[in-house]
Design a protein around this motif. Structure first.
Motif, PDB file in Angstrom:
ATOM      1  N   LEU A 293       7.017 -12.061 -36.787  1.00 34.56           N
ATOM      2  CA  LEU A 293       5.860 -11.543 -37.503  1.00 34.56           C
ATOM      3  C   LEU A 293       5.073 -10.578 -36.625  1.00 34.56           C
ATOM      4  O   LEU A 293       4.672  -9.495 -37.076  1.00 34.56           O
ATOM      5  CB  LEU A 293       4.967 -12.699 -37.960  1.00 34.56           C
ATOM      6  CG  LEU A 293       3.687 -12.303 -38.698  1.00 34.56           C
ATOM      7  CD1 LEU A 293       4.008 -11.498 -39.950  1.00 34.56           C
ATOM      8  CD2 LEU A 293       2.861 -13.536 -39.060  1.00 34.56           C
ATOM      9  N   ARG A 294       4.855 -10.961 -35.356  1.00 33.62           N
ATOM     10  CA  ARG A 294       4.124 -10.062 -34.441  1.00 33.62           C
ATOM     11  C   ARG A 294       4.869  -8.744 -34.288  1.00 33.62           C
ATOM     12  O   ARG A 294       4.276  -7.669 -34.342  1.00 33.62           O
ATOM     13  CB  ARG A 294       3.951 -10.740 -33.078  1.00 33.62           C
ATOM     14  CG  ARG A 294       2.825 -11.737 -32.999  1.00 33.62           C
ATOM     15  CD  ARG A 294       2.376 -11.932 -31.541  1.00 33.62           C
ATOM     16  NE  ARG A 294       3.476 -12.256 -30.669  1.00 33.62           N
ATOM     17  CZ  ARG A 294       3.859 -13.485 -30.354  1.00 33.62           C
ATOM     18  NH1 ARG A 294       3.209 -14.514 -30.887  1.00 33.62           N
ATOM     19  NH2 ARG A 294       4.865 -13.701 -29.542  1.00 33.62           N
TER      20      ARG A 294
ATOM     21  N   ALA B 204      12.106 -11.074 -43.423  1.00 37.95           N
ATOM     22  CA  ALA B 204      13.162 -11.893 -44.025  1.00 37.95           C
ATOM     23  C   ALA B 204      14.530 -11.519 -43.490  1.00 37.95           C
ATOM     24  O   ALA B 204      15.372 -12.388 -43.206  1.00 37.95           O
ATOM     25  CB  ALA B 204      13.125 -11.727 -45.548  1.00 37.95           C
ATOM     26  N   GLU B 205      14.761 -10.207 -43.330  1.00 43.12           N
ATOM     27  CA  GLU B 205      16.077  -9.769 -42.831  1.00 43.12           C
ATOM     28  C   GLU B 205      16.334 -10.312 -41.430  1.00 43.12           C
ATOM     29  O   GLU B 205      17.426 -10.810 -41.124  1.00 43.12           O
ATOM     30  CB  GLU B 205      16.155  -8.239 -42.827  1.00 43.12           C
ATOM     31  CG  GLU B 205      17.506  -7.705 -42.356  1.00 43.12           C
ATOM     32  CD  GLU B 205      17.592  -6.184 -42.437  1.00 43.12           C
ATOM     33  OE1 GLU B 205      16.867  -5.585 -43.244  1.00 43.12           O
ATOM     34  OE2 GLU B 205      18.400  -5.597 -41.680  1.00 43.12           O
ATOM     35  N   GLU B 206      15.303 -10.228 -40.579  1.00 34.55           N
ATOM     36  CA  GLU B 206      15.468 -10.712 -39.210  1.00 34.55           C
ATOM     37  C   GLU B 206      15.565 -12.231 -39.165  1.00 34.55           C
ATOM     38  O   GLU B 206      16.327 -12.796 -38.382  1.00 34.55           O
ATOM     39  CB  GLU B 206      14.290 -10.244 -38.348  1.00 34.55           C
ATOM     40  CG  GLU B 206      14.264  -8.754 -38.087  1.00 34.55           C
ATOM     41  CD  GLU B 206      15.510  -8.284 -37.337  1.00 34.55           C
ATOM     42  OE1 GLU B 206      15.940  -8.983 -36.397  1.00 34.55           O
ATOM     43  OE2 GLU B 206      16.071  -7.249 -37.721  1.00 34.55           O
ATOM     44  N   PHE B 207      14.802 -12.904 -40.021  1.00 36.88           N
ATOM     45  CA  PHE B 207      14.804 -14.372 -40.000  1.00 36.88           C
ATOM     46  C   PHE B 207      16.163 -14.933 -40.419  1.00 36.88           C
ATOM     47  O   PHE B 207      16.634 -15.932 -39.873  1.00 36.88           O
ATOM     48  CB  PHE B 207      13.714 -14.907 -40.943  1.00 36.88           C
ATOM     49  CG  PHE B 207      13.544 -16.395 -40.890  1.00 36.88           C
ATOM     50  CD1 PHE B 207      12.956 -17.004 -39.782  1.00 36.88           C
ATOM     51  CD2 PHE B 207      13.968 -17.192 -41.934  1.00 36.88           C
ATOM     52  CE1 PHE B 207      12.793 -18.380 -39.731  1.00 36.88           C
ATOM     53  CE2 PHE B 207      13.811 -18.578 -41.884  1.00 36.88           C
ATOM     54  CZ  PHE B 207      13.225 -19.170 -40.779  1.00 36.88           C
ATOM     55  N   PHE B 208      16.794 -14.274 -41.386  1.00 35.51           N
ATOM     56  CA  PHE B 208      18.069 -14.785 -41.875  1.00 35.51           C
ATOM     57  C   PHE B 208      19.271 -14.160 -41.160  1.00 35.51           C
ATOM     58  O   PHE B 208      20.406 -14.513 -41.445  1.00 35.51           O
ATOM     59  CB  PHE B 208      18.188 -14.534 -43.383  1.00 35.51           C
ATOM     60  CG  PHE B 208      17.300 -15.440 -44.194  1.00 35.51           C
ATOM     61  CD1 PHE B 208      17.633 -16.778 -44.371  1.00 35.51           C
ATOM     62  CD2 PHE B 208      16.131 -14.971 -44.761  1.00 35.51           C
ATOM     63  CE1 PHE B 208      16.814 -17.622 -45.111  1.00 35.51           C
ATOM     64  CE2 PHE B 208      15.305 -15.810 -45.496  1.00 35.51           C
ATOM     65  CZ  PHE B 208      15.641 -17.138 -45.672  1.00 35.51           C
TER      66      PHE B 208
ATOM     67  N   PRO C  45      19.611 -16.142 -28.451  1.00 32.55           N
ATOM     68  CA  PRO C  45      18.790 -17.195 -29.087  1.00 32.55           C
ATOM     69  C   PRO C  45      18.017 -16.627 -30.267  1.00 32.55           C
ATOM     70  O   PRO C  45      17.609 -15.462 -30.260  1.00 32.55           O
ATOM     71  CB  PRO C  45      17.839 -17.648 -27.974  1.00 32.55           C
ATOM     72  CG  PRO C  45      18.443 -17.151 -26.716  1.00 32.55           C
ATOM     73  CD  PRO C  45      19.219 -15.926 -27.042  1.00 32.55           C
ATOM     74  N   LYS C  46      17.802 -17.446 -31.277  1.00 35.42           N
ATOM     75  CA  LYS C  46      17.054 -17.003 -32.446  1.00 35.42           C
ATOM     76  C   LYS C  46      15.574 -16.817 -32.105  1.00 35.42           C
ATOM     77  O   LYS C  46      14.970 -17.715 -31.517  1.00 35.42           O
ATOM     78  CB  LYS C  46      17.150 -18.050 -33.558  1.00 35.42           C
ATOM     79  CG  LYS C  46      18.392 -17.940 -34.416  1.00 35.42           C
ATOM     80  CD  LYS C  46      18.298 -18.925 -35.566  1.00 35.42           C
ATOM     81  CE  LYS C  46      19.469 -18.738 -36.518  1.00 35.42           C
ATOM     82  NZ  LYS C  46      19.449 -17.416 -37.137  1.00 35.42           N
TER      83      LYS C  46
END
Length: 436
Positions: A410-411, A391-395, A402-403
């Protein structure tokens, strides 16, 4: 033996015992309700969540009578590491009206209310009395209990043991078959923290009698268990529940875990300035369906915590509703067996059938794999950190790079926390079988 003094003796005036006594008394049976404390609820400082729908069958329009602190209109599940937290928060205002989804309540109030109902139905409350053993007929059939009173034998057609997690009566009756429960027993420690009502409502975004029920994973230094926070009217109940084996192996005192939880960046602002009102510790049977004892013997039934009817399944942390249901069916089965004149094990077998047909054993059977999953090393240590990192990395906004996609995150997270793909698939399959 001479004629019994009572048709039914119920030991323990908790939710299971009072529900059993109430049901048997309503069926016209003479009932003694034996309680160790000076009054029902006196040994408990519980402030937890009651899922009261089981009361529909026992106390019509119970929501107009039950001593409720707050109706649960928010349910949250939080996973955390020592520096992160990820919360799934569900709010449903419909839960704040009949038939209600749950309520926070204090055990001293709840137990007293249920015991009063049993007495109004005709049960005789025997407080400040410890059941020290079983009375038996010549053929071994249970025919009452001995107590610590000088003239303290109480004979009965049926004994219903609701004497808690360490049920000495169920053990003496041989219903546990020689098994010991320490491996499947947890220790819950809880503080009740006083805060003004308006402060609680502002901090937790609540109004009126709305309340919050929050369950937490990842707050126990890797010891199998979890935490909780519930809102009462003008206090909070916050605590942790950990397995006895894991606690002993780690050499950590439970109050240290509770202090950790209260100091966490996600919890500290919620409990800031609160005054400690009380502290308690309580043993809980959390092994689930596969650790239950035999539920009936010759002249005896067992219900509630004494029968390991507590469910620790992550988003479901329940016990009181199972206790009320089991007690109600035990009282009914006892009354029916007495009416037939057969209180043998087979005569009392209707109790198990009633439980199997109800939510009590249906839910436990469906979720029988859940305790093993919830208390596994991956669920306790690796997944909270993996989910929080994900979650921290996704947000995170990390321009001008680039995102990364969710699959890549997840990997990367799974590799960092030692989670293999087959572990994820295996645990997902177990979760699907349990909760699906």
């Amino acid at each position: 033996m001479s004629d019994p003094m009572f048709d039914v003796v119920v030991v323990g005036a908790g939710p299971a015992g009072s529900a059993a006594a109430l049901t048997a008394a309503r069926a016209g049976r003479s009932v003694a309700l034996v309680e160790r404390g000076p009054h029902p609820g006196s040994k408990n400082v519980y402030g937890g969540v009651v899922y009261g729908r089981v009361l529909d069958e026992l106390v019509p329009r119970w929501w107009e009578q039950m001593p409720v602190q707050r109706w649960v209109t928010r349910r949250s599940t939080m996973v955390m590491t020592d520096r992160q937290a990820l919360t799934v928060d569900v709010r449903a205002q419909a839960w704040g009206g009949p038939p209600y989804n749950g309520a926070t309540a204090l055990r001293a109030d709840l137990d007293g209310w249920l015991a009063d109902l049993a007495q109004e139905a005709g049960a005789v409350l025997v407080p400040s009395t410890v059941a020290t053993g079983l009375l038996r007929a010549a053929d071994g059939t249970v025919r009452g209990v001995r107590t610590d009173r000088p003239d303290g034998e109480l004979s009965a057609g049926v004994v219903i043991a609701c004497d808690g997690v360490n049920s000495f009566l169920a053990k003496e009756a041989g219903l546990f078959g020689g098994r010991t429960g320490a491996r499947h027993t947890s220790l819950g420690v809880k503080e009740t923290l006083a805060l003004p009502r308006e402060v609680i409502e502002e901090r937790f975004a609540l109004r009126g009698r709305d309340g919050l029920d929050m369950e937490i994973l990842g707050c126990t230094r890797g010891i199998p268990g979890g935490g909780f926070l519930y809102t009462n009217l003008d206090s909070l109940s916050v605590g942790v529940v950990v397995g006895l084996d894991g606690l002993a192996a780690c050499g950590v005192r439970p109050e240290e875990l509770l202090a950790d939880l209260k100091a966490h960046p996600s919890i500290a602002p919620l409990v800031r300035g609160a005054e400690l009102k009380e502290y308690s510790a309580h043993l809980l049977p959390e092994g689930g369906y596969d650790t239950m004892p035999e539920l009936a013997g010759d002249g005896i039934l067992v219900a509630g915590d004494a029968a390991a009817m507590c469910l620790a399944a992550g988003v479901w942390l329940e016990g009181v509703n199972f206790a009320i249901g089991a007690g109600m069916y035990a009282g009914r089965a006892a009354a029916e067996a007495l009416a037939r004149g057969d209180t043998s094990r087979s005569g009392l077998a209707g109790y198990r059938r009633l439980l199997e047909d109800s939510f009590v054993l249906a839910d436990h059977r469906k979720l029988r794999r859940a305790p093993g999953l919830v208390f596994s090393e991956r669920m306790q240590q690796r997944y909270p950190a993996l989910l929080c990192d994900l979650a921290e990395e996704f947000f995170r906004v990390d321009n001008p790079r680039p995102k990364p996609g969710l699959r890549r995150l997840l990997r990367r997270g799974a590799a960092a926390h030692g989670v293999r793909l087959h572990h994820l698939l295996s645990d997902a399959l177990t979760a699907w079988r349990s909760f699906g």
